[in-house]
Design a protein around this motif. Sequence first.
Motif, PDB file in Angstrom:
ATOM      1  N   THR A 178       0.815  -1.208   0.000  1.00 14.95           N
ATOM      2  CA  THR A 178       0.000   0.000   0.000  1.00 14.95           C
ATOM      3  C   THR A 178       0.853   1.265   0.000  1.00 14.95           C
ATOM      4  O   THR A 178       1.929   1.301   0.616  1.00 14.95           O
ATOM      5  CB  THR A 178      -0.941   0.014   1.222  1.00 14.95           C
ATOM      6  OG1 THR A 178      -1.631   1.249   1.261  1.00 14.95           O
ATOM      7  CG2 THR A 178      -0.160  -0.156   2.519  1.00 14.95           C
ATOM      8  N   THR A 179       0.370   2.295  -0.636  1.00 14.55           N
ATOM      9  CA  THR A 179       1.100   3.564  -0.671  1.00 14.55           C
ATOM     10  C   THR A 179       1.142   4.222   0.709  1.00 14.55           C
ATOM     11  O   THR A 179       1.991   5.088   0.963  1.00 14.55           O
ATOM     12  CB  THR A 179       0.442   4.527  -1.677  1.00 14.55           C
ATOM     13  OG1 THR A 179      -0.950   4.665  -1.350  1.00 14.55           O
ATOM     14  CG2 THR A 179       0.590   4.011  -3.094  1.00 14.55           C
ATOM     15  N   ASP A 180       0.244   3.811   1.619  1.00 14.29           N
ATOM     16  CA  ASP A 180       0.260   4.337   2.982  1.00 14.29           C
ATOM     17  C   ASP A 180       1.538   3.968   3.725  1.00 14.29           C
ATOM     18  O   ASP A 180       1.855   4.571   4.760  1.00 14.29           O
ATOM     19  CB  ASP A 180      -0.952   3.829   3.774  1.00 14.29           C
ATOM     20  CG  ASP A 180      -2.267   4.373   3.229  1.00 14.29           C
ATOM     21  OD1 ASP A 180      -2.258   5.498   2.694  1.00 14.29           O
ATOM     22  OD2 ASP A 180      -3.293   3.667   3.327  1.00 14.29           O
ATOM     23  N   GLY A 229       1.357   0.236  -4.452  1.00 14.26           N
ATOM     24  CA  GLY A 229      -0.091   0.097  -4.422  1.00 14.26           C
ATOM     25  C   GLY A 229      -0.693  -0.562  -5.651  1.00 14.26           C
ATOM     26  O   GLY A 229      -1.861  -0.328  -5.967  1.00 14.26           O
TER      27      GLY A 229
END
Length: 496
Positions: free
Chosen positions: A296-298, A304
């Motif tokens: 995930t880009t988080d 992502g």
Amino acid sequence: MSVQGSARTRTSNRPLTAVLCLSGIVVALQHTLVVPLLLEFPTILGVDYASVSWLVTVTLLTASIATPILSRLADMFGKRLMMLVSLAAVVVGSLVAAVGGTFLTVLIGRGLQGLASALVPIAIAIMRDELPAREVAGATALMSATLGIGSALGLPLPGILYAHVGWQAIFLMSAVAGAVLFVAMLVVVPESLARTRRRFDTVGAVLLSTALVGLLLAITKGGTWGWTDPRTVIAAAVGIVMLAALVPVELRAGQPLVDLRTSGRRPVLLTNIAGLLVGVSMYANMLTTTQQLTMTTDSGYGSGLSVLTAGLCLVPAGLMMLVFSPVAALMIRRFGAGSTLVVGALILAVAYGARVLLHESVLLIAAGAAVVMVGTTIAYAAMPILIMGSVPITETASSNGLNALARAIGTAISSALISALLTTVTFEVMGRELPTLGAFQLVYVVAGSAALATAVVAAFLPRDAATAAMSGGTRADSAGNLLDPRAHGAIGTPTG
């Protein structure tokens, strides 16, 4: 022991080479086709993720057991015959998994699919028997390339089939591929004339199989069970005890399953050590790249991507193996297999060094994965040539089978190390524990270190062993056994 065989003119045979190399794609598919759906199978089959992980483990176990046994049987009873047996197991296993519809039937099917791993060392042995000396390196390198192509197909294709047809389609695809290759094998590939008639070493087979099951269970399940869990400790203890028992049994046996004297020759021993190290190194690329791309880009570093898109990003890496297989063959002819192995290992080391530093974009990650596959192609092409230059023709399949086993053990060790790093070096992101960027970098440091160790080991290979298989001349060991397959007439170990 007696040797059967007669001279057969060796000429260029592109259909035979093509059919044999296609077996590499089938093998790679068996090991990768369930990987993209591991997160889906708990829902599909109604089991937990720990149970689903056995769909990967059981294939590794059966492959490790079947490869040395079927390779030895190939030297005894016929190489094409044993390839047909392996392919039949793949077809039956794939159909059982597709039609059964339960976790148990899929598990049984995956176990039978593991028998495919014996195809590669036996196919390389057939190449030695049937092709002119000048073409063996190229055909072997192409075999390595097809393994990469199969891996590249095995990542995006299951996702596409699952989305549009259903999960059973991935196993039906495997069954069709195995059946087509089975027919092609019957039509194109002749049965080998070079074989040895001997009694099968049943005791050695039982000891080796038990040792491998124990050790591989400890390696692959230790992280899940716990390294001090009684199951892990008992599995490791059984493996070590059985391995210790195997050594004196095989040394005393007149016709051993594992010829420790042949395996102990310096070029064979060092090549097998290199195979284990290369297995550790290259498998890191396969296991982590998709995870890194789908993170995930988080996380602050992930791309992502979907599993399907990540798999498509790895297709160029698989195709690099096809592009560089003729380069590897040329290097073997020009510089020798030993030097080629050193170069391949150094490329792997440099590629992983770049992967530690370059991770800011999908393009950089995909490019790093592609360079790793270049090094893998070159290293994989060199090892069978080194083995074939150092063993009698009647032991070609079994000796290459042991090298394949060494690589499989390397991949199991790699899987355990990677799992440990990615599950311990973590941080919390929106309530989830995810591996840090440093965890991936540590994996690449370990893989690069294994590659450097491979280069060091390969540097100690005798020069004559590094070039013998492609020299076109006949060599003999200290006992007078002819080692080169291009000599005319029956070749092998004298009776007695």
